[in-house]
Design a protein around this motif. Structure first.
Motif, PDB file in Angstrom:
ATOM      1  N   PRO A   1       6.390   8.190 -14.133  1.00  0.00           N
ATOM      2  CA  PRO A   1       5.277   9.143 -14.127  1.00  0.00           C
ATOM      3  C   PRO A   1       4.171   8.817 -13.134  1.00  0.00           C
ATOM      4  CG  PRO A   1       5.962   8.709 -16.382  1.00  0.00           C
ATOM      5  CD  PRO A   1       6.713   7.739 -15.503  1.00  0.00           C
ATOM      6  N   ASP A   2       3.915   7.533 -12.881  1.00  0.00           N
ATOM      7  CA  ASP A   2       2.826   7.170 -11.976  1.00  0.00           C
ATOM      8  C   ASP A   2       3.288   7.024 -10.523  1.00  0.00           C
ATOM      9  OD1 ASP A   2       4.250   4.839 -12.333  1.00  0.00           O
ATOM     10  OD2 ASP A   2       2.523   3.575 -12.786  1.00  0.00           O
ATOM     11  N   HIS A   3       4.246   7.859 -10.134  1.00  0.00           N
ATOM     12  CA  HIS A   3       4.701   7.947  -8.761  1.00  0.00           C
ATOM     13  C   HIS A   3       4.191   9.247  -8.141  1.00  0.00           C
ATOM     14  CE1 HIS A   3       8.476   5.137  -9.177  1.00  0.00           C
ATOM     15  NE2 HIS A   3       7.337   4.501  -9.316  1.00  0.00           N
ATOM     16  N   ILE A   4       3.730   9.169  -6.900  1.00  0.00           N
ATOM     17  CA  ILE A   4       3.334  10.352  -6.133  1.00  0.00           C
ATOM     18  C   ILE A   4       4.103  10.339  -4.824  1.00  0.00           C
ATOM     19  CG2 ILE A   4       1.467  11.464  -4.854  1.00  0.00           C
ATOM     20  CD1 ILE A   4      -0.483  10.532  -6.951  1.00  0.00           C
ATOM     21  N   PHE A   5       4.772  11.441  -4.513  1.00  0.00           N
ATOM     22  CA  PHE A   5       5.520  11.528  -3.255  1.00  0.00           C
ATOM     23  C   PHE A   5       4.533  11.782  -2.121  1.00  0.00           C
ATOM     24  CE2 PHE A   5       8.673  12.843  -6.458  1.00  0.00           C
ATOM     25  CZ  PHE A   5       9.657  11.898  -6.209  1.00  0.00           C
ATOM     26  N   VAL A   6       4.371  10.780  -1.262  1.00  0.00           N
ATOM     27  CA  VAL A   6       3.387  10.873  -0.190  1.00  0.00           C
ATOM     28  C   VAL A   6       4.021  11.359   1.113  1.00  0.00           C
ATOM     29  CG1 VAL A   6       3.614   8.467   0.569  1.00  0.00           C
ATOM     30  CG2 VAL A   6       1.438   9.653   0.853  1.00  0.00           C
ATOM     31  N   ASN A   7       5.346  11.217   1.217  1.00  0.00           N
ATOM     32  CA  ASN A   7       6.118  11.741   2.349  1.00  0.00           C
ATOM     33  C   ASN A   7       7.471  12.234   1.840  1.00  0.00           C
ATOM     34  OD1 ASN A   7       4.589  11.378   4.876  1.00  0.00           O
ATOM     35  ND2 ASN A   7       4.672   9.195   4.401  1.00  0.00           N
ATOM     36  N   PRO A   8       8.085  13.201   2.531  1.00  0.00           N
ATOM     37  CA  PRO A   8       9.415  13.672   2.102  1.00  0.00           C
ATOM     38  C   PRO A   8      10.401  12.511   2.063  1.00  0.00           C
ATOM     39  CG  PRO A   8       8.496  15.125   3.776  1.00  0.00           C
ATOM     40  CD  PRO A   8       7.597  13.925   3.717  1.00  0.00           C
ATOM     41  N   LEU A   9      11.133  12.403   0.973  1.00  0.00           N
ATOM     42  CA  LEU A   9      12.022  11.254   0.745  1.00  0.00           C
ATOM     43  C   LEU A   9      13.484  11.632   0.971  1.00  0.00           C
ATOM     44  CD1 LEU A   9      12.564   8.362  -0.279  1.00  0.00           C
ATOM     45  CD2 LEU A   9      12.447   9.258  -2.618  1.00  0.00           C
ATOM     46  N   PRO A  10      14.140  11.046   1.978  1.00  0.00           N
ATOM     47  CA  PRO A  10      15.569  11.293   2.174  1.00  0.00           C
ATOM     48  C   PRO A  10      16.402  10.473   1.200  1.00  0.00           C
ATOM     49  CG  PRO A  10      14.785   9.750   3.812  1.00  0.00           C
ATOM     50  CD  PRO A  10      13.569  10.162   3.005  1.00  0.00           C
ATOM     51  N   ASN A  11      17.681  10.748   1.169  1.00  0.00           N
ATOM     52  CA  ASN A  11      18.595   9.937   0.370  1.00  0.00           C
ATOM     53  C   ASN A  11      18.834   8.624   1.112  1.00  0.00           C
ATOM     54  OD1 ASN A  11      20.585   8.794  -1.159  1.00  0.00           O
ATOM     55  ND2 ASN A  11      21.913  10.577  -1.198  1.00  0.00           N
ATOM     56  N   LEU A  12      18.321   7.550   0.566  1.00  0.00           N
ATOM     57  CA  LEU A  12      18.406   6.238   1.216  1.00  0.00           C
ATOM     58  C   LEU A  12      19.654   5.461   0.806  1.00  0.00           C
ATOM     59  CD1 LEU A  12      14.685   5.145   0.606  1.00  0.00           C
ATOM     60  CD2 LEU A  12      15.625   6.267   2.648  1.00  0.00           C
ATOM     61  N   ALA A  13      20.431   6.007  -0.124  1.00  0.00           N
ATOM     62  CA  ALA A  13      21.573   5.285  -0.698  1.00  0.00           C
ATOM     63  C   ALA A  13      22.885   5.708  -0.056  1.00  0.00           C
ATOM     64  CB  ALA A  13      21.629   5.534  -2.207  1.00  0.00           C
TER      65      ALA A  13
ATOM     66  N   ASP B   1      11.616  -1.803   1.928  1.00  0.00           N
ATOM     67  CA  ASP B   1      10.178  -2.046   1.790  1.00  0.00           C
ATOM     68  C   ASP B   1       9.369  -0.765   1.935  1.00  0.00           C
ATOM     69  OD1 ASP B   1      10.530  -5.143   3.561  1.00  0.00           O
ATOM     70  OD2 ASP B   1      10.366  -4.852   1.413  1.00  0.00           O
ATOM     71  N   ASP B   2       9.919   0.212   2.655  1.00  0.00           N
ATOM     72  CA  ASP B   2       9.194   1.457   2.889  1.00  0.00           C
ATOM     73  C   ASP B   2       9.380   2.479   1.777  1.00  0.00           C
ATOM     74  OD1 ASP B   2      11.869   1.846   3.487  1.00  0.00           O
ATOM     75  OD2 ASP B   2      11.488   3.209   5.147  1.00  0.00           O
ATOM     76  N   PHE B   3      10.160   2.129   0.762  1.00  0.00           N
ATOM     77  CA  PHE B   3      10.420   3.039  -0.356  1.00  0.00           C
ATOM     78  C   PHE B   3       9.103   3.389  -1.070  1.00  0.00           C
ATOM     79  CE2 PHE B   3      14.295   3.688  -3.353  1.00  0.00           C
ATOM     80  CZ  PHE B   3      13.889   4.976  -3.652  1.00  0.00           C
ATOM     81  N   MET B   4       8.198   2.406  -1.170  1.00  0.00           N
ATOM     82  CA  MET B   4       7.026   2.582  -2.021  1.00  0.00           C
ATOM     83  C   MET B   4       5.864   1.728  -1.519  1.00  0.00           C
ATOM     84  SD  MET B   4       7.118   2.338  -6.174  1.00  0.00           S
ATOM     85  CE  MET B   4       7.183   0.560  -6.328  1.00  0.00           C
ATOM     86  N   LEU B   5       4.635   2.160  -1.820  1.00  0.00           N
ATOM     87  CA  LEU B   5       3.457   1.330  -1.605  1.00  0.00           C
ATOM     88  C   LEU B   5       2.638   1.298  -2.884  1.00  0.00           C
ATOM     89  CD1 LEU B   5       0.556   3.159   0.146  1.00  0.00           C
ATOM     90  CD2 LEU B   5       2.743   4.316  -0.067  1.00  0.00           C
ATOM     91  N   GLN B   6       1.909   0.192  -3.091  1.00  0.00           N
ATOM     92  CA  GLN B   6       1.165  -0.003  -4.327  1.00  0.00           C
ATOM     93  C   GLN B   6      -0.284  -0.379  -4.009  1.00  0.00           C
ATOM     94  OE1 GLN B   6       3.994  -1.604  -7.611  1.00  0.00           O
ATOM     95  NE2 GLN B   6       4.409  -2.901  -5.861  1.00  0.00           N
ATOM     96  N   PRO B   7      -1.169   0.634  -4.003  1.00  0.00           N
ATOM     97  CA  PRO B   7      -2.598   0.322  -3.794  1.00  0.00           C
ATOM     98  C   PRO B   7      -3.119  -0.521  -4.956  1.00  0.00           C
ATOM     99  CG  PRO B   7      -2.141   2.682  -3.553  1.00  0.00           C
ATOM    100  CD  PRO B   7      -0.917   2.064  -4.155  1.00  0.00           C
ATOM    101  N   PRO B   8      -4.093  -1.393  -4.746  1.00  0.00           N
ATOM    102  CA  PRO B   8      -4.805  -1.624  -3.487  1.00  0.00           C
ATOM    103  C   PRO B   8      -4.160  -2.675  -2.598  1.00  0.00           C
ATOM    104  CG  PRO B   8      -5.844  -2.888  -5.215  1.00  0.00           C
ATOM    105  CD  PRO B   8      -4.718  -2.139  -5.875  1.00  0.00           C
ATOM    106  N   TRP B   9      -3.041  -3.268  -3.040  1.00  0.00           N
ATOM    107  CA  TRP B   9      -2.446  -4.381  -2.295  1.00  0.00           C
ATOM    108  C   TRP B   9      -1.815  -3.904  -1.000  1.00  0.00           C
ATOM    109  CZ3 TRP B   9      -4.887  -7.905  -4.592  1.00  0.00           C
ATOM    110  CH2 TRP B   9      -5.071  -7.871  -5.982  1.00  0.00           C
ATOM    111  N   ASP B  10      -1.157  -2.768  -1.021  1.00  0.00           N
ATOM    112  CA  ASP B  10      -0.642  -2.187   0.220  1.00  0.00           C
ATOM    113  C   ASP B  10      -1.719  -1.256   0.761  1.00  0.00           C
ATOM    114  OD1 ASP B  10       1.961  -3.375   0.018  1.00  0.00           O
ATOM    115  OD2 ASP B  10       2.413  -1.927  -1.552  1.00  0.00           O
TER     116      ASP B  10
ATOM    117  N   PHE C   1       7.154   6.317   1.325  1.00  0.00           N
ATOM    118  CA  PHE C   1       7.536   7.551   0.650  1.00  0.00           C
ATOM    119  C   PHE C   1       6.830   7.804  -0.682  1.00  0.00           C
ATOM    120  CE2 PHE C   1      11.294   6.289   3.212  1.00  0.00           C
ATOM    121  CZ  PHE C   1      11.287   7.354   4.089  1.00  0.00           C
ATOM    122  N   ILE C   2       6.552   6.753  -1.450  1.00  0.00           N
ATOM    123  CA  ILE C   2       6.002   6.927  -2.795  1.00  0.00           C
ATOM    124  C   ILE C   2       4.770   6.053  -2.962  1.00  0.00           C
ATOM    125  CG2 ILE C   2       6.415   6.508  -5.259  1.00  0.00           C
ATOM    126  CD1 ILE C   2       9.365   7.137  -4.771  1.00  0.00           C
ATOM    127  N   ILE C   3       3.709   6.618  -3.524  1.00  0.00           N
ATOM    128  CA  ILE C   3       2.564   5.821  -3.970  1.00  0.00           C
ATOM    129  C   ILE C   3       2.754   5.522  -5.453  1.00  0.00           C
ATOM    130  CG2 ILE C   3       0.104   5.839  -4.511  1.00  0.00           C
ATOM    131  CD1 ILE C   3      -0.428   7.387  -2.006  1.00  0.00           C
TER     132      ILE C   3
END
Length: 361
Positions: free
Chosen positions: A160-172, A271-280, A287-289
């Protein structure tokens, strides 16, 4: 005559070189296809930390966005914001998003059923989670996979606490899921405990990826294999006093990592899958906050980590009701990621119908 002979020799040499070049190119192309096939559609690339990893070639296969939740107000408002941004980015260029499901593990419908596509499943039997509500997550996925009609071949396990910040392709790829490496998931550090659930005969502890189940993009067939084991390992960790204490609030994440290794599944670490403020601090092309941490700053824009700041955003401040509309923006000097997070929350709350900050559970 000599000129003609030289011209003939030159043409012959050019033809020979062209044929040789074509043969080399063909060989390289065929070799690439064979290697691609042997690796299950993977190619070697350099990751963000400079290591060589196997990564999927671009897949056009859609993935189903799935997140688990209960019916607490705290979870509901996060799900509403998450779904708002899913709808915003779903059809943008570069996105491989398919349909969306909130897997509601409260056993009964709630008032968001008409707003967010929802599939209701049962919680664990009373007392089995011992107050650790996240244990319901693997059990919820097992029920959903067994009972739901899922059109897509891949699944994104989100929260629930994910926000899509950029369009996410299938990375798998078909045989290798994609996951985010968490700095605090360290199987080797806890090898003695890990061996209770991943015995030495199964392989080295390095087989266990430093991940949780979310965010992960995984082929549906692999998820169907891993999920029951994930439930079992989660319950066993909770029942083990030593493991329960050592893994704490991330024990269900360790359980997924161990379950995957038991099935011989390795993840592409992104590593680019997600970022976690305030550390990132930078958004860039991630792709995801994930806004799980408190963001505290003084009015000079300096961080006050571990201490309430003069300006702050912390999702746990809104346990009993959603945040108000138009949250104040951070002071100048605060990292881009925190500013972006607050702006995205404000946009969602301004546009979601009937956003009522006065509601309480």
């Amino acid at each position: 005559m000599v000129v003609r002979n030289n011209m003939r020799h030159a043409k012959s040499l050019i033809m020979l070189l062209m044929m040789l070049g074509f043969s080399i190119a063909t060989y390289n192309f065929v070799s690439m296809i064979i290697e691609h096939s042997k690796n299950g559609g993977l190619v070697e690339v350099e990751s963000f930390n400079g290591e060589k990893v196997m990564e999927s070639a671009k897949s056009s296969s859609k993935y189903h966005v799935a997140l688990t939740s209960n019916n607490a107000v705290y979870s509901q408002w996060q799900c509403r914001i998450m779904y708002y941004w899913y709808k915003k980015v779903k059809d943008m260029p570069g996105s491989d998003m398919g349909k969306f499901t909130r897997i509601l593990h409260s056993g009964s419908a709630d008032h968001l059923m008409n707003e967010i596509p929802t599939f209701v499943v049962d919680p664990l039997p009373d007392g089995m989670d011992r107050g650790y509500v996240v244990l319901n997550r693997p059990w919820a996925f097992v029920q959903w996979l067994e009972k739901a009609d899922i059109e897509e071949d891949y699944i994104l396990m989100a929260e629930p606490d994910h926000i899509f910040v950029n369009p996410l392709p299938n990375l798998a790829s078909r045989n290798q899921p994609a996951g985010y490496p968490f700095f605090y998931i360290k199987p080797a550090k806890h090898e003695k405990i890990i061996r209770k659930f991943y015995p030495e005969e199964t392989g080295p502890v390095t087989n266990i990826d430093p991940i949780g189940n979310s965010p992960v993009i995984i082929h549906k067939s692999l998820m169907e294999e891993i999920a029951p084991t994930w439930v079992n390992i989660s319950l066993r960790i909770k029942d083990d006093t030593e493991a329960d204490k050592a893994f704490g609030w991330v024990q269900e994440m360790y359980a997924y990592a161990v379950a995957s290794a038991l099935h011989g599944v390795k993840h592409i670490l992104r590593d680019d899958f997600m970022l976690q403020p305030p550390w990132d601090i930078h958004v860039e092309k991630k792709f995801i906050i994930h806004y799980t941490y408190a963001c505290d700053y003084n009015l000079k824009g300096e961080p006050t980590h571990g201490k309430f700041g003069e300006w702050r955003f912390d999702k746990r401040f809104y346990l009993l009701g959603p945040p108000p509309k138009n949250l104040s923006l951070p002071p100048p000097g605060v990292p881009e990621s925190v500013v972006k997070l607050v702006k995205m929350v404000n946009e969602a709350t301004a546009n979601i119908p009937e956003w009522d900050p006065s509601s309480r559970s």
